[in-house]
Design a protein around this motif. Structure first.
Motif, PDB file in Angstrom:
ATOM      1  N   LYS A   9       0.844  -1.185   0.000  1.00  0.00           N
ATOM      2  CA  LYS A   9       0.000   0.000   0.000  1.00  0.00           C
ATOM      3  C   LYS A   9       0.885   1.243   0.000  1.00  0.00           C
ATOM      4  N   PRO A  10       0.361   2.362  -0.436  1.00  0.00           N
ATOM      5  CA  PRO A  10       1.164   3.596  -0.399  1.00  0.00           C
ATOM      6  C   PRO A  10       1.702   3.906   0.995  1.00  0.00           C
ATOM      7  N   GLU A  11       0.972   3.553   2.019  1.00  0.00           N
ATOM      8  CA  GLU A  11       1.445   3.821   3.387  1.00  0.00           C
ATOM      9  C   GLU A  11       2.592   2.923   3.810  1.00  0.00           C
ATOM     10  N   ASP A  12       2.957   1.950   2.993  1.00  0.00           N
ATOM     11  CA  ASP A  12       4.145   1.138   3.256  1.00  0.00           C
ATOM     12  C   ASP A  12       5.415   1.814   2.753  1.00  0.00           C
ATOM     13  N   THR A  13       5.272   2.921   2.057  1.00  0.00           N
ATOM     14  CA  THR A  13       6.432   3.650   1.554  1.00  0.00           C
ATOM     15  C   THR A  13       7.316   4.106   2.704  1.00  0.00           C
ATOM     16  N   ALA A  14       8.580   3.704   2.645  1.00  0.00           N
ATOM     17  CA  ALA A  14       9.524   4.005   3.731  1.00  0.00           C
ATOM     18  C   ALA A  14      10.896   3.465   3.356  1.00  0.00           C
ATOM     19  N   VAL A  15      11.865   3.829   4.156  1.00  0.00           N
ATOM     20  CA  VAL A  15      13.164   3.172   4.105  1.00  0.00           C
ATOM     21  C   VAL A  15      13.094   2.003   5.091  1.00  0.00           C
ATOM     22  N   TYR A  16      13.438   0.830   4.620  1.00  0.00           N
ATOM     23  CA  TYR A  16      13.367  -0.379   5.433  1.00  0.00           C
ATOM     24  C   TYR A  16      14.772  -0.772   5.879  1.00  0.00           C
ATOM     25  N   TYR A  17      14.889  -1.056   7.161  1.00  0.00           N
ATOM     26  CA  TYR A  17      16.151  -1.426   7.772  1.00  0.00           C
ATOM     27  C   TYR A  17      16.046  -2.801   8.416  1.00  0.00           C
ATOM     28  N   CYS A  18      17.116  -3.570   8.301  1.00  0.00           N
ATOM     29  CA  CYS A  18      17.190  -4.772   9.113  1.00  0.00           C
ATOM     30  C   CYS A  18      18.191  -4.524  10.239  1.00  0.00           C
ATOM     31  N   ALA A  19      18.021  -5.277  11.306  1.00  0.00           N
ATOM     32  CA  ALA A  19      18.860  -5.077  12.480  1.00  0.00           C
ATOM     33  C   ALA A  19      19.027  -6.383  13.240  1.00  0.00           C
ATOM     34  N   ARG A  20      20.196  -6.516  13.870  1.00  0.00           N
ATOM     35  CA  ARG A  20      20.450  -7.695  14.688  1.00  0.00           C
ATOM     36  C   ARG A  20      20.055  -7.400  16.114  1.00  0.00           C
ATOM     37  N   GLY A  21      19.268  -8.283  16.656  1.00  0.00           N
ATOM     38  CA  GLY A  21      18.732  -8.077  17.989  1.00  0.00           C
ATOM     39  C   GLY A  21      19.378  -8.965  19.034  1.00  0.00           C
ATOM     40  N   PRO A  22      18.578  -9.357  20.026  1.00  0.00           N
ATOM     41  CA  PRO A  22      19.123 -10.102  21.166  1.00  0.00           C
ATOM     42  C   PRO A  22      19.744 -11.443  20.777  1.00  0.00           C
ATOM     43  N   GLY A  23      20.715 -11.847  21.538  1.00  0.00           N
ATOM     44  CA  GLY A  23      21.375 -13.122  21.336  1.00  0.00           C
ATOM     45  C   GLY A  23      22.623 -13.196  22.175  1.00  0.00           C
ATOM     46  N   PRO A  24      23.381 -14.287  22.085  1.00  0.00           N
ATOM     47  CA  PRO A  24      23.070 -15.427  21.240  1.00  0.00           C
ATOM     48  C   PRO A  24      22.115 -16.416  21.905  1.00  0.00           C
ATOM     49  N   TYR A  25      21.244 -16.944  21.111  1.00  0.00           N
ATOM     50  CA  TYR A  25      20.341 -18.037  21.485  1.00  0.00           C
ATOM     51  C   TYR A  25      19.536 -17.727  22.738  1.00  0.00           C
ATOM     52  N   ILE A  26      18.981 -16.529  22.759  1.00  0.00           N
ATOM     53  CA  ILE A  26      18.038 -16.175  23.819  1.00  0.00           C
ATOM     54  C   ILE A  26      16.657 -16.612  23.357  1.00  0.00           C
ATOM     55  N   ASN A  27      16.095 -17.543  24.075  1.00  0.00           N
ATOM     56  CA  ASN A  27      14.804 -18.097  23.652  1.00  0.00           C
ATOM     57  C   ASN A  27      13.646 -17.256  24.148  1.00  0.00           C
ATOM     58  N   ASN A  28      12.564 -17.322  23.419  1.00  0.00           N
ATOM     59  CA  ASN A  28      11.296 -16.724  23.831  1.00  0.00           C
ATOM     60  C   ASN A  28      11.398 -15.223  24.087  1.00  0.00           C
ATOM     61  N   TYR A  29      12.234 -14.552  23.341  1.00  0.00           N
ATOM     62  CA  TYR A  29      12.310 -13.104  23.468  1.00  0.00           C
ATOM     63  C   TYR A  29      12.460 -12.515  22.083  1.00  0.00           C
ATOM     64  N   LEU A  30      11.431 -11.838  21.641  1.00  0.00           N
ATOM     65  CA  LEU A  30      11.397 -11.287  20.302  1.00  0.00           C
ATOM     66  C   LEU A  30      10.896  -9.842  20.405  1.00  0.00           C
ATOM     67  N   PRO A  31      11.812  -8.922  20.688  1.00  0.00           N
ATOM     68  CA  PRO A  31      11.389  -7.544  20.978  1.00  0.00           C
ATOM     69  C   PRO A  31      10.980  -6.767  19.743  1.00  0.00           C
ATOM     70  N   ALA A  32      10.147  -5.778  19.973  1.00  0.00           N
ATOM     71  CA  ALA A  32       9.688  -4.910  18.895  1.00  0.00           C
ATOM     72  C   ALA A  32      10.161  -3.476  19.081  1.00  0.00           C
ATOM     73  N   VAL A  33      11.124  -3.262  19.960  1.00  0.00           N
ATOM     74  CA  VAL A  33      11.631  -1.923  20.203  1.00  0.00           C
ATOM     75  C   VAL A  33      13.048  -1.810  19.650  1.00  0.00           C
ATOM     76  N   SER A  34      13.341  -0.718  19.008  1.00  0.00           N
ATOM     77  CA  SER A  34      14.622  -0.571  18.318  1.00  0.00           C
ATOM     78  C   SER A  34      15.804  -0.557  19.278  1.00  0.00           C
ATOM     79  N   ASP A  35      15.590  -0.157  20.523  1.00  0.00           N
ATOM     80  CA  ASP A  35      16.696  -0.128  21.484  1.00  0.00           C
ATOM     81  C   ASP A  35      17.278  -1.505  21.754  1.00  0.00           C
ATOM     82  N   GLU A  36      16.531  -2.539  21.457  1.00  0.00           N
ATOM     83  CA  GLU A  36      17.005  -3.901  21.697  1.00  0.00           C
ATOM     84  C   GLU A  36      17.865  -4.430  20.541  1.00  0.00           C
ATOM     85  N   TYR A  37      18.024  -3.626  19.520  1.00  0.00           N
ATOM     86  CA  TYR A  37      18.764  -4.056  18.331  1.00  0.00           C
ATOM     87  C   TYR A  37      20.043  -3.249  18.209  1.00  0.00           C
TER      88      TYR A  37
END
Length: 128
Positions: free
Chosen positions: A87-115
């Motif tokens: 959709k037009p509202e998807d227009t943006a610059v998309y970034y990938c980032a490495r988050g928590p680890g190594p092998y931390i289970n059951n934690y999938l954050p949605a905040v950029s500070d964790e990456y």
């Protein structure tokens, strides 16, 4: 030093599809959460999707649920974001980032500070 490189962005029309790739080098990849974020013009960076170290758990922003799919290929040190029904509202610059680890289970954050490591971004433009 971990390096992340995004690719696959471009310009599509409303309803189109793109597949973004995030290739990692220079450090451990498979044992870490990987996330996709985006920043639209005039807006703050926002979480789009994340994937656990094994790829068995995923998380999506409500705005992309049912349209985007995240996956990873640890053998290739690559994470993908398949984006359908754009959709037009998807227009943006998309970034990938490495988050928590190594092998931390059951934690999938949605905040950029964790990456901690970020790519340079790839532009996605959706026209109506």
């Amino acid at each position: 030093q971990v390096q992340l490189v995004e690719s696959g962005g471009g310009s599509v029309q409303d309803g189109g599809s793109l597949r973004l790739s995030c290739a990692a080098s220079g450090g451990t990849f498979s044992g870490y959460v990987i996330g996709w974020f985006r920043r639209a013009p005039g807006k703050e960076r926002e979480f789009v999707s994340g994937i656990s170290t094994s790829g068995t758990r995923t998380k999506y922003a409500d705005s992309v649920k049912g349209r985007f799919t995240i996956s990873r290929d640890n053998a290739r040190n690559t994470v993908y974001l398949q984006m359908n029904s754009l959709k037009p509202e998807d227009t943006a610059v998309y970034y990938c980032a490495r988050g928590p680890g190594p092998y931390i289970n059951n934690y999938l954050p949605a905040v950029s500070d964790e990456y901690g490591y970020w790519g340079q971004g790839t532009q996605v433009t959706v026209s109506s």
